[in-house]
Design a protein around this motif. Structure first.
Motif: not given
Length: 749
Positions: A72-74, A80-82, A89-91, A102-106
């Motif tokens: 999630g948004h951690e 900032s882009v929540a 979809r975020c991890f 490393l912030d990734l969005v699937a």
């Protein structure tokens, strides 16, 4: 030692999805976002990635470098882009040391879950490996690294290159002889199993073999009686040696036949010596073994300074990640510098500097989530309040709303004249700050003025570079709201006048803060009085604001006089954090260490400058035979660069115990250097002493390069033949690098 293999121990659908690869969006900021292709390599240890527009130029990182995965948004980026990306979809991949997240969005929640679960599985597999398995994995990596053309075999030319990578300059004839002995198929190439044999011959532990044969009745195995004798005579296991020998055979002997005969082979003996049972740190002291029911002023408390910073305190980045890292490291006292935010919301940053700002509410939300993951014992929020009345009220409400029942809002069982224990405060968050009146004045009807005339003001003045506070700032008054004041329970900031005043008028819940320079001055002039003060009240010591690079002071002098909260910049690696990590590595890494009796009770009258005056004075002699080193890392990636290692042992404690000694250096051998040198120290106050083992690369012309270190309390040392598993500058494992030593502790005559 088994053949090289990967870490995928069983099929996993998440891992299969990772191997197939995914196009994930890498989020770096609200502005920059790029798509990259990520996939798990077949070895299950490496993640490869490339930009979607690139051809085949993959870069890689190791799964072992990833400390944790967050859903999630951690992270600041995701917060900032929540509104743009749904949390499912975020991890975030969190790396060890100083590497950024490393912030990734699937594309889908299912794909995100596959990566989250897969990474967690891989990390758990690595964490659950024993030392022998880790070594097998390391050898596997070596084989893959040496096999340049990836045909599953390596030539002697590739082996010579590997020896340089292994940090060893070996005689070519000797290396060729070992290669031919391992080449059973006589093809001039080593396959994976043959490479294992070559490696075993290359790194044969003659030091362990000779020790094994000294105690073996038949020269081939250790019988139960042989092992029992070794444990009793060398490891000083005493009465438990009989049962312990049986336990070790069961736990470490790889041969079922040897187990059935209650004997131990050389392989089992080496596995024992390199295990946690054979380590220098007593495993019993790694568990929660101390009394946690004493007043919490009786404990050293792991404490952070400028916790919000990831870098220096002039222009560094403020981040909730810094709070997460500190809490995961066992920190129990976090600093939060609060200032008025431009949009009516309090912010956290280093005032009057160019450090970035984060929202107070995000800090508290982070504390709520991570406070008790590493330790269940209380967390203290040291709040530097620079906010106006309106934003103070917002702070108080945020603390109550976000922390809920975790926030301590009332005294424990009405205790006012004695502090509760860490056990009493399990799972609780305490606010440390200014308070109107005392705990006895709970019905104070409103807010009021509090003085800024304390050492925090000195810290702020020191931290300014080209600015200066108003001339009357030292004596300024600040309005404190009742809402925030009421949340200060047991941790009231109180100005320190002198020890006599504190003895007569001080309350157990009063906390005085001192800059390092002021604390040193008091220690030099009145160490015994300082100890007496710290048996009654809590003291916090923080680095000078002149340390604009966020460097640290040596905490040992403060611990010698019983200062509970010695606050360090956790983001700055080095000796000082090694000592902090060493002290708090005991007692289940819970962030609280019971002070020795000489620092807890006023009748002890202990003076660190004169340890010989105590009635139970009994100095000890610490004798360390530094035998050998194993698989030391390279410090320079230049072609052909090999270390010339030496070992330095450092003692930190009362002034008369401060000492350093070192071995000679071994030329061109980081793979298996042998020293066989003995160092000896007299330790006058073992209760407060820390021992630090440092390995460096000798250089005649320039400063020696750091290779690795390990620090532990003197009281946690196991005698006998022990391995020391080295840590990096950031305090992370650099397996399989180790030292082999023999420890002997006796009473000084």
């Amino acid at each position: 030692m088994e053949s090289p293999q990967n870490v995928c121990v069983q099929p996993d659908s998440s891992l299969e999805i990772m191997k197939a690869g995914s196009v994930l969006r890498k989020a770096k900021s609200r502005i920059w976002r790029g798509h990259r292709h990520y996939r798990l390599m077949e070895d299950c240890k490496t993640i490869a990635y490339k930009s979607t527009w690139a051809m085949n130029s993959y870069s890689t990182f190791s799964v072992a470098d990833v400390e944790a995965v967050r859903e999630g948004h951690e992270s600041e980026v995701f917060l900032s882009v929540a509104d743009e990306f749904p949390p499912e979809r975020c991890f975030t991949l969190v790396f060890r040391g100083r590497r950024g997240n490393l912030d990734l969005v699937a594309d889908t929640a299912e794909e995100a879950q596959a990566w989250i679960q897969g990474m967690q599985t891989l990390i758990e597999n690595l964490e659950n490996m024993g030392e022998s398995q880790k070594l097998d994995q390391w050898v596997s990596d070596l084989f893959l690294k040496a096999d340049i053309n990836k045909d599953g075999r390596i030539s002697f030319k590739e082996v010579r290159r590997l020896l340089k990578l292994l940090n060893m300059d070996m005689n070519e004839d000797h290396a060729s002889s070992l290669f031919k002995m391992a080449d059973k198929t006589q093809t001039g190439l080593l396959e994976s199993e043959e490479f294992v044999q070559f490696y075993k011959m290359l790194t044969q532990r003659m030091d362990v073999l000779e020790l094994f044969q000294d105690y073996s009745s038949d020269g081939q195995t250790l019988s139960h009686c042989d092992l029992e004798e070794f444990l009793r005579e060398e490891q000083l296991e005493g009465d438990r040696s009989h049962d312990y020998a049986l336990e070790l055979i069961k736990r470490y002997e790889p041969s079922d036949t040897a187990k059935a005969n209650t004997t131990m082979s050389i392989d089992g003996f080496l596995m024992y010596l390199t295990s946690a049972d054979g380590a220098i740190f007593n495993p019993e002291d790694l568990r929660l073994f101390q009394d946690m029911t004493q007043p919490f002023s009786h404990y050293f408390i792991s404490s952070s300074h400028n916790t919000y910073l990831l870098e220096d305190q002039l222009k560094g980045r403020s981040s909730i990640e810094a709070y997460i890292k500190a809490l995961r490291r066992g920190c129990r006292c976090l600093e939060i510098d609060c200032w008025d935010g431009s949009n009516g919301e309090p912010v956290v940053y280093h005032g009057h500097t160019f450090t970035s700002k984060i929202l107070f509410k995000d800090v508290i939300a982070t504390v709520a989530k991570y406070a008790f993951k590493t330790s269940e014992y209380p967390v203290i929020l040291s709040i530097e309040n620079r906010c106006n009345a309106e934003q103070q009220k917002i702070m108080a409400q945020l603390l109550k709303d976000i922390l809920g029942d975790m926030l301590l809002k009332t005294t424990v069982d009405g205790k006012v004249n004695v502090l509760p224990s860490p056990e009493d405060l399990k799972g609780k968050v305490l606010v440390k700050g200014k308070k109107i009146g005392g705990l006895e004045d709970a019905d104070n009807p409103g807010g009021g003025e509090v003085s800024d005339e304390d050492d925090s003001a000195e810290q702020r003045r020191d931290s300014l570079t080209n600015e200066s506070l108003p001339s009357d700032s030292k004596k300024s008054k600040r309005n404190l709201t009742k809402e925030l004041s009421d949340l200060v329970i047991y941790c009231k900031n109180e100005n320190f006048t002198n020890f006599e005043d504190s003895r007569i008028n001080g309350k157990p819940y009063d906390i005085s803060s001192f800059s390092e320079s002021k604390a040193r001055k008091i220690i030099k002039e009145s160490a015994a009085d300082f100890i007496q003060h710290n048996t009654r009240q809590i003291t916090r010591v923080y680095p000078s604001g002149l340390r604009t690079d966020s460097s640290n002071f040596c905490p040992q002098d403060m611990w010698n006089v019983g200062c509970q909260m010695v606050a360090l910049n956790f983001q700055t690696a080095g000796l000082e954090m090694d000592l902090n990590d060493g002290l708090f590595s005991q007692n289940n890494h819970c962030g609280y260490v019971l002070k020795p009796e000489i620092l807890r009770h006023s009748e002890q009258h202990f003076n660190p400058d004169r340890p010989q005056d105590r009635k139970d004075y009994c100095p000890l002699i610490l004798t360390i035979q530094v035998i050998s080193g194993q698989q030391l890392p390279k410090v320079n990636n230049k072609e052909g660069s090999i270390v010339d290692p030496f070992v330095r042992v450092e003692i930190y404690g009362v002034p008369s115990d401060q000492a350093k000694q070192e071995t000679s250096y071994i030329e061109n051998n980081g793979l298996n250097p042998c020293w066989n040198e003995t160092l000896e120290f007299v330790v006058h106050t073992p209760e407060v002493a820390l021992v630090r083992f440092v390995v460096e690369d000798y250089d005649m012309a320039t400063k020696n390069d750091f290779i690795g270190q390990f620090t532990l309390p003197f009281s946690c040392i196991q005698s006998g033949y022990r391995h020391i598993h080295l840590l990096s500058k950031d305090g992370t494992s650099i397996c399989p690098s180790s030292l082999f030593v023999h420890i002997n502790i006796t009473e000084a005559s």
